[in-house]
Design a protein around this motif. Structure first.
Motif, PDB file in Angstrom:
ATOM      1  N   ASN A 103      66.959   2.489 -15.848  1.00 14.65           N
ATOM      2  CA  ASN A 103      66.633   1.453 -14.872  1.00 14.65           C
ATOM      3  C   ASN A 103      66.165   2.069 -13.556  1.00 14.65           C
ATOM      4  N   HIS A 104      66.831   3.113 -13.135  1.00 14.56           N
ATOM      5  CA  HIS A 104      66.450   3.793 -11.890  1.00 14.56           C
ATOM      6  C   HIS A 104      65.025   4.359 -12.000  1.00 14.56           C
ATOM      7  N   ASN A 106      62.650   3.414 -14.064  1.00 11.19           N
ATOM      8  CA  ASN A 106      61.695   2.298 -14.140  1.00 11.19           C
ATOM      9  C   ASN A 106      61.439   1.702 -12.761  1.00 11.19           C
ATOM     10  N   ASN A 107      62.482   1.557 -11.967  1.00 12.54           N
ATOM     11  CA  ASN A 107      62.315   1.034 -10.609  1.00 12.54           C
ATOM     12  C   ASN A 107      61.469   1.968  -9.758  1.00 12.54           C
ATOM     13  N   GLN A 108      61.699   3.272  -9.880  1.00 13.25           N
ATOM     14  CA  GLN A 108      60.891   4.241  -9.139  1.00 13.25           C
ATOM     15  C   GLN A 108      59.423   4.139  -9.539  1.00 13.25           C
ATOM     16  N   ASN A 111      57.927   1.037  -8.061  1.00 14.84           N
ATOM     17  CA  ASN A 111      57.718   1.226  -6.621  1.00 14.84           C
ATOM     18  C   ASN A 111      56.464   2.058  -6.353  1.00 14.84           C
TER      19      ASN A 111
END
Length: 123
Positions: A103-104, A106-108, A111
């Protein structure tokens, strides 16, 4: 290591016994994953798509069986060095950590994509 130590609430004595076993487990899993990757790369050399599909199915079944065997063996090993409630939480905690990391990442990625899009929109 920190995530698992905290999630499993390992005492110093438990950690001393657990980490060598866990490191052996991860080495076996990494070797298995690398073998799977190498087989897939080799299978790409085949010209018949049906042969590739058949080999992929066979390889996937073999991979799943070997992974199951590794986890079964290490379930017993973890129970030798940890109380049952902690040994039972090892794989669950590992999955939770993996999901957090995915998840981290994917979020990066999102962004970065959004930032690139914002830069392009500026005049």
């Amino acid at each position: 290591m920190q995530y698992l130590s905290q999630k499993l609430n390992l005492s110093a004595e438990e950690a001393e016994k657990f980490w060598p076993v866990y490191k052996n487990y991860t080495k076996e899993v990494e070797t298995l994953i690398a073998d799977r990757h190498n087989k897939r790369q080799q299978d790409k050399q085949l010209s018949d798509p049906d042969d590739v599909a058949r080999r992929n199915m066979d390889n996937d079944l073999g991979y799943e069986k070997r992974m199951y065997d590794i986890k079964s063996r290490y379930t017993n090993e973890f129970q030798r060095v940890l109380p049952a409630r902690k040994a039972g939480a090892v794989f669950k905690s590992e999955r939770e950590f993996r999901n957090i990391m995915i998840n981290h990442l994917n979020n990066q990625r999102l962004n970065r994509i959004n930032q690139r899009g914002n830069f392009r929109k500026r005049p």
